[in-house]
Motif scaffolding. Structure first.
Motif, PDB file in Angstrom:
ATOM      1  N   ASN A 136      41.003  37.693  35.443  1.00 18.66           N
ATOM      2  CA  ASN A 136      41.380  38.804  34.717  1.00 18.66           C
ATOM      3  C   ASN A 136      41.947  39.880  35.352  1.00 18.66           C
ATOM      4  OD1 ASN A 136      38.969  40.117  34.980  1.00 18.66           O
ATOM      5  ND2 ASN A 136      37.992  39.547  33.425  1.00 18.66           N
ATOM      6  N   THR A 137      42.285  40.879  34.767  1.00 16.76           N
ATOM      7  CA  THR A 137      42.742  42.355  35.339  1.00 16.76           C
ATOM      8  C   THR A 137      42.121  43.434  34.624  1.00 16.76           C
ATOM      9  OG1 THR A 137      44.659  42.502  33.951  1.00 16.76           O
ATOM     10  CG2 THR A 137      45.010  41.308  36.154  1.00 16.76           C
ATOM     11  N   ILE A 138      41.596  44.224  35.434  1.00 16.44           N
ATOM     12  CA  ILE A 138      41.087  45.695  34.875  1.00 16.44           C
ATOM     13  C   ILE A 138      41.745  46.649  35.516  1.00 16.44           C
ATOM     14  CG2 ILE A 138      38.934  47.034  34.950  1.00 16.44           C
ATOM     15  CD1 ILE A 138      37.181  44.555  34.808  1.00 16.44           C
ATOM     16  N   ASP A 139      42.642  47.587  34.871  1.00 19.61           N
ATOM     17  CA  ASP A 139      43.347  48.633  35.616  1.00 19.61           C
ATOM     18  C   ASP A 139      44.298  47.987  36.782  1.00 19.61           C
ATOM     19  OD1 ASP A 139      42.070  50.341  33.678  1.00 19.61           O
ATOM     20  OD2 ASP A 139      40.847  51.283  35.301  1.00 19.61           O
ATOM     21  N   ASN A 140      44.800  46.904  36.204  1.00 23.52           N
ATOM     22  CA  ASN A 140      45.794  46.281  37.311  1.00 23.52           C
ATOM     23  C   ASN A 140      45.124  45.666  38.564  1.00 23.52           C
ATOM     24  OD1 ASN A 140      48.247  46.658  35.663  1.00 23.52           O
ATOM     25  ND2 ASN A 140      48.153  48.996  36.346  1.00 23.52           N
ATOM     26  N   ARG A 141      43.631  45.673  38.519  1.00 22.97           N
ATOM     27  CA  ARG A 141      42.921  45.062  39.754  1.00 22.97           C
ATOM     28  C   ARG A 141      42.712  43.666  39.263  1.00 22.97           C
ATOM     29  NH1 ARG A 141      41.260  47.208  44.912  1.00 22.97           N
ATOM     30  NH2 ARG A 141      39.258  45.900  45.409  1.00 22.97           N
ATOM     31  N   ASN A 142      42.850  42.671  40.257  1.00 22.13           N
ATOM     32  CA  ASN A 142      42.537  41.286  39.774  1.00 22.13           C
ATOM     33  C   ASN A 142      41.071  41.295  40.120  1.00 22.13           C
ATOM     34  OD1 ASN A 142      45.040  40.625  39.334  1.00 22.13           O
ATOM     35  ND2 ASN A 142      45.415  40.030  41.634  1.00 22.13           N
ATOM     36  N   VAL A 143      40.479  40.573  38.951  1.00 21.79           N
ATOM     37  CA  VAL A 143      38.851  40.313  38.909  1.00 21.79           C
ATOM     38  C   VAL A 143      38.732  38.801  38.750  1.00 21.79           C
ATOM     39  CG1 VAL A 143      36.714  40.788  37.877  1.00 21.79           C
ATOM     40  CG2 VAL A 143      38.467  42.442  38.078  1.00 21.79           C
ATOM     41  N   THR A 144      37.983  38.093  39.456  1.00 24.21           N
ATOM     42  CA  THR A 144      37.696  36.715  39.476  1.00 24.21           C
ATOM     43  C   THR A 144      36.077  36.409  38.989  1.00 24.21           C
ATOM     44  OG1 THR A 144      39.223  36.162  41.032  1.00 24.21           O
ATOM     45  CG2 THR A 144      37.677  34.481  40.577  1.00 24.21           C
ATOM     46  N   LEU A 145      35.967  36.026  38.003  1.00 26.19           N
ATOM     47  CA  LEU A 145      34.677  35.311  37.387  1.00 26.19           C
ATOM     48  C   LEU A 145      34.415  34.063  37.835  1.00 26.19           C
ATOM     49  CD1 LEU A 145      34.641  36.847  33.820  1.00 26.19           C
ATOM     50  CD2 LEU A 145      34.081  38.061  35.965  1.00 26.19           C
ATOM     51  N   THR A 146      33.139  33.618  38.630  1.00 27.82           N
ATOM     52  CA  THR A 146      33.005  32.360  39.161  1.00 27.82           C
ATOM     53  C   THR A 146      31.552  31.865  38.801  1.00 27.82           C
ATOM     54  OG1 THR A 146      34.461  32.860  41.232  1.00 27.82           O
ATOM     55  CG2 THR A 146      32.710  30.943  41.229  1.00 27.82           C
ATOM     56  N   GLY A 147      31.536  30.746  38.205  1.00 29.70           N
ATOM     57  CA  GLY A 147      30.153  30.150  38.115  1.00 29.70           C
ATOM     58  C   GLY A 147      30.171  29.348  39.457  1.00 29.70           C
ATOM     59  N   LEU A 148      28.898  29.309  39.909  1.00 32.50           N
ATOM     60  CA  LEU A 148      28.475  28.675  41.150  1.00 32.50           C
ATOM     61  C   LEU A 148      27.586  27.730  41.109  1.00 32.50           C
ATOM     62  CD1 LEU A 148      28.531  31.689  43.516  1.00 32.50           C
ATOM     63  CD2 LEU A 148      30.120  29.890  43.437  1.00 32.50           C
ATOM     64  N   SER A 149      27.979  26.577  40.267  1.00 32.78           N
ATOM     65  CA  SER A 149      27.056  25.491  40.116  1.00 32.78           C
ATOM     66  C   SER A 149      27.718  23.925  40.229  1.00 32.78           C
ATOM     67  CB  SER A 149      26.469  25.495  38.704  1.00 32.78           C
ATOM     68  OG  SER A 149      25.671  26.600  38.589  1.00 32.78           O
ATOM     69  N   PHE A 150      27.391  22.741  40.182  1.00 30.43           N
ATOM     70  CA  PHE A 150      27.718  21.652  39.830  1.00 30.43           C
ATOM     71  C   PHE A 150      27.741  21.287  38.382  1.00 30.43           C
ATOM     72  CE2 PHE A 150      26.151  21.471  44.379  1.00 30.43           C
ATOM     73  CZ  PHE A 150      27.266  21.036  44.986  1.00 30.43           C
ATOM     74  N   TYR A 151      28.675  20.682  37.797  1.00 32.47           N
ATOM     75  CA  TYR A 151      29.109  20.466  36.471  1.00 32.47           C
ATOM     76  C   TYR A 151      29.183  19.334  35.956  1.00 32.47           C
ATOM     77  CZ  TYR A 151      29.238  25.818  36.902  1.00 32.47           C
ATOM     78  OH  TYR A 151      29.171  26.983  37.121  1.00 32.47           O
ATOM     79  N   PRO A 152      28.531  18.659  35.358  1.00 36.82           N
ATOM     80  CA  PRO A 152      26.821  18.740  35.101  1.00 36.82           C
ATOM     81  C   PRO A 152      26.139  18.712  36.522  1.00 36.82           C
ATOM     82  CG  PRO A 152      27.370  16.320  34.758  1.00 36.82           C
ATOM     83  CD  PRO A 152      28.720  17.117  35.079  1.00 36.82           C
TER      84      PRO A 152
END
Length: 368
Positions: free
Chosen positions: A80-96
């Motif tokens: 996503n972006t916040i004030d034109n700044r790129n933001v990455t949300l990451t889940g660091l797991s093996f699924y499942p």
């Protein structure tokens, strides 16, 4: 680039939004509306995300005569972006994080993060240092597993795949060399055994686990929103900021072997120490029990068994015991991985497990 990392826990009702409904009048139509609403609620669950609330009830078990290929994701990301700044949300797991297969079956992993990952089955040997050339190199081929022989994919990047065929029954844990605490478990059963899950079920379970980790990342983003916005003021920033919280987990202990024992365990762990406690009920009165942290999954231990145990405590005349492990450390192990370890309540004399529960928590990261 800044990185905010949390390892945290969202279990039970803390993962759910409370819903409130208002019904006006007492007509039959109103009663029907209530029934419909309640049906929807108890069918879909109280998850914070619509997709995450899909049923993950296990299907009827089924046995397959031919080898099958199963699929596991490595990490997950949202942008996503916040004030034109790129933001990455990451889940660091093996699924499942835990999967059950037959001898002769194959698992294919796919990397779904922008950062590099590895898949390593240490099989009883200590893993190499994360930054070493050995950690980045493939080894062991494409079959698994033999105790004492490591198998590794080598360094994988986004969208890469890696496949292993499993030839021996057992409970095998594996890690990513690039991410501390990121661990999965493969349970390999005899060929022709009934599967406890289908791939469809596993996909739904993986989706729920992914969304839970992403929600934790969103919480990190919200709690550090001012810092993210202020980073707009900097032309460049090569500093990486990692914020780790201790592993906090609440584990439901279920009866094993028909003992009838049950309870709740709590664990708090960091790289320095581990503390755990358990309130257990329906034990045999005056019999002594211990609480142990063990490798593997509940009721199915791996080759390396007990990691740490408590002092024996006698159950009360009503069958209750409070057990605890205080400030213990684990050699060559920074804390507790997110899957592949469990809490066990054992009879101190026979060492038989009377109740147990898998330890799990969320691992998420925000990059901006």
């Amino acid at each position: 680039m800044n990185v905010l990392t949390y390892e945290t826990t969202m279990t039970g009702s803390s993962n759910r939004h409370n819903r409130r409904f208002t019904v006006i009048g007492s007509t039959l139509l109103g009663l029907v509306a209530i029934a419909i609403v309640l049906t929807v609620v108890f069918t879909t669950g109280h998850s914070h995300t619509t997709n995450a609330s899909k049923s993950t009830s296990r299907p009827s078990t089924v046995a397959y005569t031919k080898p099958r290929t199963w699929y596991v994701s490595i990490g997950t990301q949202r942008h996503n972006t916040i004030d034109n700044r790129n933001v990455t949300l990451t889940g660091l797991s093996f699924y499942p994080s835990i999967i059950t297969i037959d001898v002769g079956d194959t698992i294919t992993w796919t990397v779904n993060t922008t950062g590099p990952q590895t898949i390593r089955f240490s099989n009883g040997d200590p893993p190499p240092p994360p930054s070493s050339a050995i950690a980045e190199s493939a080894t062991g081929g494409h079959t698994c597993c033999t105790i004492g022989i490591q198998v590794s994919s080598g360094m994988l990047v986004a969208h890469d795949t890696y496949s292993l065929t499993f030839t021996t029954t057992g409970v095998y844990d594996y890690i990513s060399d690039t991410t501390e605490g990121m661990q999965g478990v493969v349970v390999v059963q005899q060929k022709g055994s009934s599967y406890p899950e289908s791939q469809s079920y596993l996909n739904k379970l993986a989706n729920r686990e992914e969304l839970a980790d992403i929600e934790v990342a969103r919480q990190i983003q919200r709690s550090h929103i001012d810092e993210i916005k202020s980073s707009q003021q900097r032309a460049s920033n090569l500093k990486q900021l990692s914020i780790h919280t201790p592993t906090n987990a609440r584990i439901v202990l279920s009866s094993t072997g028909g003992s009838g024992a049950e309870g709740i365990a709590k664990i708090n762990a960091s790289a320095e120490s581990i503390n755990a406690s358990a309130d257990v009920y329906r034990l045999q009165p005056t019999t002594k029990y211990i609480m142990a942290i063990e490798r593997g999954i509940c009721t199915m231990t791996s080759e390396a068994s007990t990691v740490s145990g408590s002092q024996p405590i006698a159950a009360s005349s009503s069958g209750y015991a409070h057990l605890h492990i205080n400030n213990t450390t684990i050699t060559n192990q920074p804390g507790i991985p997110e899957a592949g370890w469990f809490i066990a309540i054992e009879n101190a004399s026979s060492s038989s497990i009377v109740a147990c529960g898998n330890i799990s928590y969320h691992n998420a990261e925000v990059t901006y």
